[in-house]
Design an enzyme around this catalytic site. Structure first.
Site, PDB file in Angstrom:
ATOM      1  N   ASN A  32       0.866  -1.182   0.000  1.00  0.00           N
ATOM      2  CA  ASN A  32       0.000   0.000   0.000  1.00  0.00           C
ATOM      3  C   ASN A  32       0.902   1.231   0.000  1.00  0.00           C
ATOM      4  O   ASN A  32       1.500   1.563   1.015  1.00  0.00           O
ATOM      5  CB  ASN A  32      -0.889  -0.045   1.254  1.00  0.00           C
ATOM      6  CG  ASN A  32      -1.695   1.227   1.453  1.00  0.00           C
ATOM      7  OD1 ASN A  32      -1.799   2.056   0.555  1.00  0.00           O
ATOM      8  ND2 ASN A  32      -2.271   1.383   2.647  1.00  0.00           N
TER       9      ASN A  32
ATOM     10  N   LYS B  88       0.140   4.307  -0.302  1.00  0.00           N
ATOM     11  CA  LYS B  88      -0.475   5.508   0.285  1.00  0.00           C
ATOM     12  C   LYS B  88      -0.233   6.740  -0.607  1.00  0.00           C
ATOM     13  O   LYS B  88      -0.223   6.618  -1.829  1.00  0.00           O
ATOM     14  CB  LYS B  88       0.031   5.703   1.719  1.00  0.00           C
ATOM     15  CG  LYS B  88      -0.153   4.434   2.560  1.00  0.00           C
ATOM     16  CD  LYS B  88       0.091   4.623   4.025  1.00  0.00           C
ATOM     17  CE  LYS B  88      -0.108   3.300   4.756  1.00  0.00           C
ATOM     18  NZ  LYS B  88       0.071   3.396   6.202  1.00  0.00           N
TER      19      LYS B  88
ATOM     20  N   HIS C 155      -9.411   1.457   4.896  1.00  0.00           N
ATOM     21  CA  HIS C 155      -8.142   1.590   5.624  1.00  0.00           C
ATOM     22  C   HIS C 155      -8.334   2.531   6.811  1.00  0.00           C
ATOM     23  O   HIS C 155      -9.107   3.497   6.726  1.00  0.00           O
ATOM     24  CB  HIS C 155      -7.061   2.124   4.675  1.00  0.00           C
ATOM     25  CG  HIS C 155      -5.700   2.066   5.276  1.00  0.00           C
ATOM     26  ND1 HIS C 155      -5.258   3.013   6.164  1.00  0.00           N
ATOM     27  CD2 HIS C 155      -4.699   1.158   5.155  1.00  0.00           C
ATOM     28  CE1 HIS C 155      -4.021   2.691   6.549  1.00  0.00           C
ATOM     29  NE2 HIS C 155      -3.673   1.577   5.957  1.00  0.00           N
TER      30      HIS C 155
ATOM     31  N   GLU D  32      -6.664   4.883   7.913  1.00  0.00           N
ATOM     32  CA  GLU D  32      -6.424   6.305   7.622  1.00  0.00           C
ATOM     33  C   GLU D  32      -7.652   6.934   6.969  1.00  0.00           C
ATOM     34  O   GLU D  32      -7.951   8.110   7.185  1.00  0.00           O
ATOM     35  CB  GLU D  32      -5.170   6.450   6.731  1.00  0.00           C
ATOM     36  CG  GLU D  32      -3.902   6.204   7.544  1.00  0.00           C
ATOM     37  CD  GLU D  32      -2.750   5.595   6.779  1.00  0.00           C
ATOM     38  OE1 GLU D  32      -2.753   5.624   5.534  1.00  0.00           O
ATOM     39  OE2 GLU D  32      -1.831   5.059   7.437  1.00  0.00           O
TER      40      GLU D  32
ATOM     41  N   GLU E 166      -5.410  -4.777  10.680  1.00  0.00           N
ATOM     42  CA  GLU E 166      -4.360  -3.780  10.868  1.00  0.00           C
ATOM     43  C   GLU E 166      -4.603  -3.011  12.170  1.00  0.00           C
ATOM     44  O   GLU E 166      -5.374  -2.038  12.185  1.00  0.00           O
ATOM     45  CB  GLU E 166      -4.358  -2.786   9.705  1.00  0.00           C
ATOM     46  CG  GLU E 166      -4.066  -3.420   8.368  1.00  0.00           C
ATOM     47  CD  GLU E 166      -3.495  -2.395   7.402  1.00  0.00           C
ATOM     48  OE1 GLU E 166      -2.374  -2.616   6.931  1.00  0.00           O
ATOM     49  OE2 GLU E 166      -4.138  -1.371   7.160  1.00  0.00           O
TER      50      GLU E 166
ATOM     51  N   GLY F 244       2.613   2.322  10.761  1.00  0.00           N
ATOM     52  CA  GLY F 244       3.573   3.408  10.600  1.00  0.00           C
ATOM     53  C   GLY F 244       4.300   3.794  11.880  1.00  0.00           C
ATOM     54  O   GLY F 244       4.976   4.813  11.934  1.00  0.00           O
TER      55      GLY F 244
ATOM     56  N   SER G 190       3.466  -2.106  10.302  1.00  0.00           N
ATOM     57  CA  SER G 190       4.916  -2.194  10.483  1.00  0.00           C
ATOM     58  C   SER G 190       5.501  -3.557  10.121  1.00  0.00           C
ATOM     59  O   SER G 190       6.426  -4.035  10.781  1.00  0.00           O
ATOM     60  CB  SER G 190       5.304  -1.801  11.915  1.00  0.00           C
ATOM     61  OG  SER G 190       4.940  -0.454  12.173  1.00  0.00           O
TER      62      SER G 190
HETATM   63  P1  PGA Z   1       2.941   0.313   7.622  1.00  0.00           P
HETATM   64  O1  PGA Z   1       1.470   0.523   7.008  1.00  0.00           O
HETATM   65  O2  PGA Z   1       3.470  -0.983   7.056  1.00  0.00           O
HETATM   66  O3  PGA Z   1       3.725   1.514   7.179  1.00  0.00           O
HETATM   67  O4  PGA Z   1       2.780   0.231   9.107  1.00  0.00           O
HETATM   68  C1  PGA Z   1       0.588  -0.555   6.831  1.00  0.00           C
HETATM   69  C2  PGA Z   1      -0.719  -0.080   6.251  1.00  0.00           C
HETATM   70  O5  PGA Z   1      -1.192   1.001   6.653  1.00  0.00           O
HETATM   71  O6  PGA Z   1      -1.315  -0.734   5.374  1.00  0.00           O
END
Ligand code: PGA
Length: 250
Positions: A9, A11, A95, A97, A167, A173, A213
């Site tokens: 992903n 983003k 997601h 976010e 997640e 992140g 992560s």
């Molecule tokens: P990350 O993000 O691997 O940077 O923690 C995962 C995601 O949001 O899909």
């Protein structure tokens, strides 16, 4: 047996030329991989360019969001037929976010999932608890709410065209990965939930990814858990080498 699905992903990252360069490098690194489904999810503007690079390769294309209507006066939105047209096979929906910054709810997630399925796009439905919810013992309540809300009204066949991505928001992140045991606990909870609402057969076929992560150093341990069937990778998917290493976790 469930085929592991590893998705990157990206983003809000990568211009068209950067996206094409990343995909070209990734394509070379993972050319020999046949036992894992590999997906990249660039921003909308780079989908067409990435689709050209991955033609005849083992990499599939995903978008990061979709709107629930096919067309009309919805300024700024992109529809499932448009994503199909540009070469997408998958779309990430719900997601954290999007839930956090753009007002996504279980209801909008469910509408988007149905719109995607109506146009033969496979939804990657994201679910996950926030830190405070975990610390106050609400993880299972939140996961049940996100899962049942997101898939409401789907037939078994429709559910099996979906992927669920667990997640935990506190792990996205932040560098704080869930332990393999924490991930397994929630993945097995989701599978039990689907056993109750659908059947053991359906639940056993569904792919449940872990995200938050994931890095080359922790991928293999996470993926060795019996109910962890792949990964949704953010930061570590922005470089071909680290994403390729995760793809080759086995
Ligand atoms: P990350 O993000 O691997 O940077 O923690 C995962 C995601 O949001 O899909």
């Amino acid at each position: 047996m469930r085929t592991p699905i590893i998705a990157g992903n990206w983003k809000l990252n990568k211009t068209i030329s950067e996206a094409a360069a990343l995909t070209t490098a990734l394509k070379a690194s993972v050319a020999n991989v046949s036992d894992v489904e590999i997906i990249v999810a660039p921003p909308f503007t780079a989908l067409a360019a990435v689709n050209e690079v991955i033609a005849d390769s083992n990499i599939r294309l995903s978008a990061q969001d979709v709107y629930s209507e096919d067309s009309g006066a919805f300024t700024g939105e992109v529809s499932a037929p448009m994503l199909k047209d540009v070469g997408c096979e998958y779309v990430i929906i719900g997601h954290s976010e999007r839930r956090q910054y753009f007002g996504e709810t279980n209801e909008s997630v469910n509408q988007k999932v149905k719109a995607a399925l109506a146009h033969d796009l496979k939804p990657i439905i994201c679910v996950g608890e926030q830190l405070e919810e975990r610390e106050t013992g609400q993880t299972e309540v939140i996961i049940e709410d996100h899962v049942t809300g997101g898939i409401a009204g789907l037939s078994a066949a429709e559910l099996l065209s979906c992927v669920i991505a667990y997640e935990p928001v506190w792990a996205i992140g932040t560098g704080k990965t869930a332990t393999p045991a924490q991930a397994q606990e929630v993945h097995s909870f989701i599978r039990e939930l689907l056993t109750k609402t659908y059947s053991a057969d359906v639940a056993s076929q569904l792919c449940i990814q872990y995200g938050g992560s994931v890095k080359p150093e922790n991928a293999s341990e996470l993926m060795s858990q019996p109910d962890v069937d792949g990964a949704l990778v953010g930061g570590a998917s922005l470089e071909a080498e680290s994403f390729a290493q995760i793809v080759k976790f086995g």
